[in-house]
Design a protein around this motif. Structure first.
Motif, PDB file in Angstrom:
ATOM      1  N   THR A 151      -3.908  56.279  21.356  1.00 21.69           N
ATOM      2  CA  THR A 151      -5.075  56.865  20.711  1.00 21.69           C
ATOM      3  C   THR A 151      -5.656  57.961  21.590  1.00 21.69           C
ATOM      4  O   THR A 151      -5.758  57.793  22.800  1.00 21.69           O
ATOM      5  CB  THR A 151      -6.141  55.777  20.473  1.00 21.69           C
ATOM      6  OG1 THR A 151      -5.556  54.722  19.727  1.00 21.69           O
ATOM      7  CG2 THR A 151      -7.322  56.324  19.711  1.00 21.69           C
ATOM      8  N   ILE A 152      -6.044  59.086  20.977  1.00 19.02           N
ATOM      9  CA  ILE A 152      -6.712  60.176  21.692  1.00 19.02           C
ATOM     10  C   ILE A 152      -7.968  60.559  20.934  1.00 19.02           C
ATOM     11  O   ILE A 152      -8.085  60.293  19.732  1.00 19.02           O
ATOM     12  CB  ILE A 152      -5.806  61.424  21.839  1.00 19.02           C
ATOM     13  CG1 ILE A 152      -5.449  62.000  20.469  1.00 19.02           C
ATOM     14  CG2 ILE A 152      -4.576  61.130  22.649  1.00 19.02           C
ATOM     15  CD1 ILE A 152      -4.812  63.380  20.527  1.00 19.02           C
ATOM     16  N   TYR A 153      -8.921  61.155  21.633  1.00 22.16           N
ATOM     17  CA  TYR A 153     -10.050  61.777  20.952  1.00 22.16           C
ATOM     18  C   TYR A 153      -9.665  63.226  20.742  1.00 22.16           C
ATOM     19  O   TYR A 153      -9.436  63.965  21.697  1.00 22.16           O
ATOM     20  CB  TYR A 153     -11.349  61.679  21.758  1.00 22.16           C
ATOM     21  CG  TYR A 153     -12.460  62.445  21.074  1.00 22.16           C
ATOM     22  CD1 TYR A 153     -13.095  61.920  19.964  1.00 22.16           C
ATOM     23  CD2 TYR A 153     -12.819  63.716  21.510  1.00 22.16           C
ATOM     24  CE1 TYR A 153     -14.077  62.634  19.303  1.00 22.16           C
ATOM     25  CE2 TYR A 153     -13.804  64.437  20.854  1.00 22.16           C
ATOM     26  CZ  TYR A 153     -14.433  63.891  19.753  1.00 22.16           C
ATOM     27  OH  TYR A 153     -15.403  64.607  19.097  1.00 22.16           O
ATOM     28  N   CYS A 154      -9.597  63.640  19.494  1.00 20.13           N
ATOM     29  CA  CYS A 154      -9.210  65.011  19.171  1.00 20.13           C
ATOM     30  C   CYS A 154     -10.466  65.814  18.839  1.00 20.13           C
ATOM     31  O   CYS A 154     -11.101  65.567  17.815  1.00 20.13           O
ATOM     32  CB  CYS A 154      -8.252  65.010  17.982  1.00 20.13           C
ATOM     33  SG  CYS A 154      -7.748  66.657  17.489  1.00 20.13           S
ATOM     34  N   PRO A 155     -10.864  66.779  19.700  1.00 18.48           N
ATOM     35  CA  PRO A 155     -12.029  67.606  19.408  1.00 18.48           C
ATOM     36  C   PRO A 155     -11.863  68.439  18.138  1.00 18.48           C
ATOM     37  O   PRO A 155     -12.825  68.715  17.438  1.00 18.48           O
ATOM     38  CB  PRO A 155     -12.155  68.515  20.625  1.00 18.48           C
ATOM     39  CG  PRO A 155     -11.399  67.841  21.698  1.00 18.48           C
ATOM     40  CD  PRO A 155     -10.320  67.076  21.014  1.00 18.48           C
ATOM     41  N   ARG A 156     -10.658  68.815  17.826  1.00 18.50           N
ATOM     42  CA  ARG A 156     -10.409  69.618  16.622  1.00 18.50           C
ATOM     43  C   ARG A 156     -10.657  68.800  15.345  1.00 18.50           C
ATOM     44  O   ARG A 156     -11.211  69.304  14.376  1.00 18.50           O
ATOM     45  CB  ARG A 156      -8.969  70.122  16.655  1.00 18.50           C
ATOM     46  CG  ARG A 156      -8.651  71.117  15.599  1.00 18.50           C
ATOM     47  CD  ARG A 156      -7.281  71.699  15.891  1.00 18.50           C
ATOM     48  NE  ARG A 156      -6.832  72.538  14.805  1.00 18.50           N
ATOM     49  CZ  ARG A 156      -5.621  73.045  14.730  1.00 18.50           C
ATOM     50  NH1 ARG A 156      -4.746  72.792  15.681  1.00 18.50           N
ATOM     51  NH2 ARG A 156      -5.274  73.793  13.727  1.00 18.50           N
ATOM     52  N   CYS A 157     -10.243  67.516  15.352  1.00 18.26           N
ATOM     53  CA  CYS A 157     -10.483  66.633  14.202  1.00 18.26           C
ATOM     54  C   CYS A 157     -11.887  66.034  14.256  1.00 18.26           C
ATOM     55  O   CYS A 157     -12.444  65.657  13.234  1.00 18.26           O
ATOM     56  CB  CYS A 157      -9.467  65.498  14.170  1.00 18.26           C
ATOM     57  SG  CYS A 157      -7.765  66.001  13.878  1.00 18.26           S
ATOM     58  N   GLY A 158     -12.434  65.873  15.482  1.00 12.70           N
ATOM     59  CA  GLY A 158     -13.767  65.315  15.648  1.00 12.70           C
ATOM     60  C   GLY A 158     -13.811  63.805  15.650  1.00 12.70           C
ATOM     61  O   GLY A 158     -14.883  63.212  15.510  1.00 12.70           O
TER      62      GLY A 158
END
Length: 74
Positions: free
Chosen positions: A17-24
């Protein structure tokens, strides 16, 4: 005549799991590395050298981030 060359191939090495800034939001991501292969008549024979590029790719939008972005394994 012998045709030798080098080719780069991308291989998935881990998932999590990652935090994607583009997807928010948190998304599923895969860690990818790029290996160089020695080729003979355009057929990969064996890998040459270490992994040249590593990144984590968001599976939802395709954005790439540094390898430290991968937080959990699935």
């Amino acid at each position: 005549m012998v045709i030798l060359g080098l080719r780069s191939r991308v291989k998935t090495s881990d998932a999590g799991t990652i935090y994607c800034p583009r997807c928010g939001t948190d998304r599923h991501g895969t860690a990818e590395g790029q290996w160089r292969w020695l080729t003979f008549f355009f057929v990969p024979i064996f890998p040459v050298g270490p992994v040249t590029v590593r990144h984590v790719r968001c599976d939802a939008c395709g954005a790439t981030y540094p390898p430290g972005s991968l937080t959990g394994r699935e």
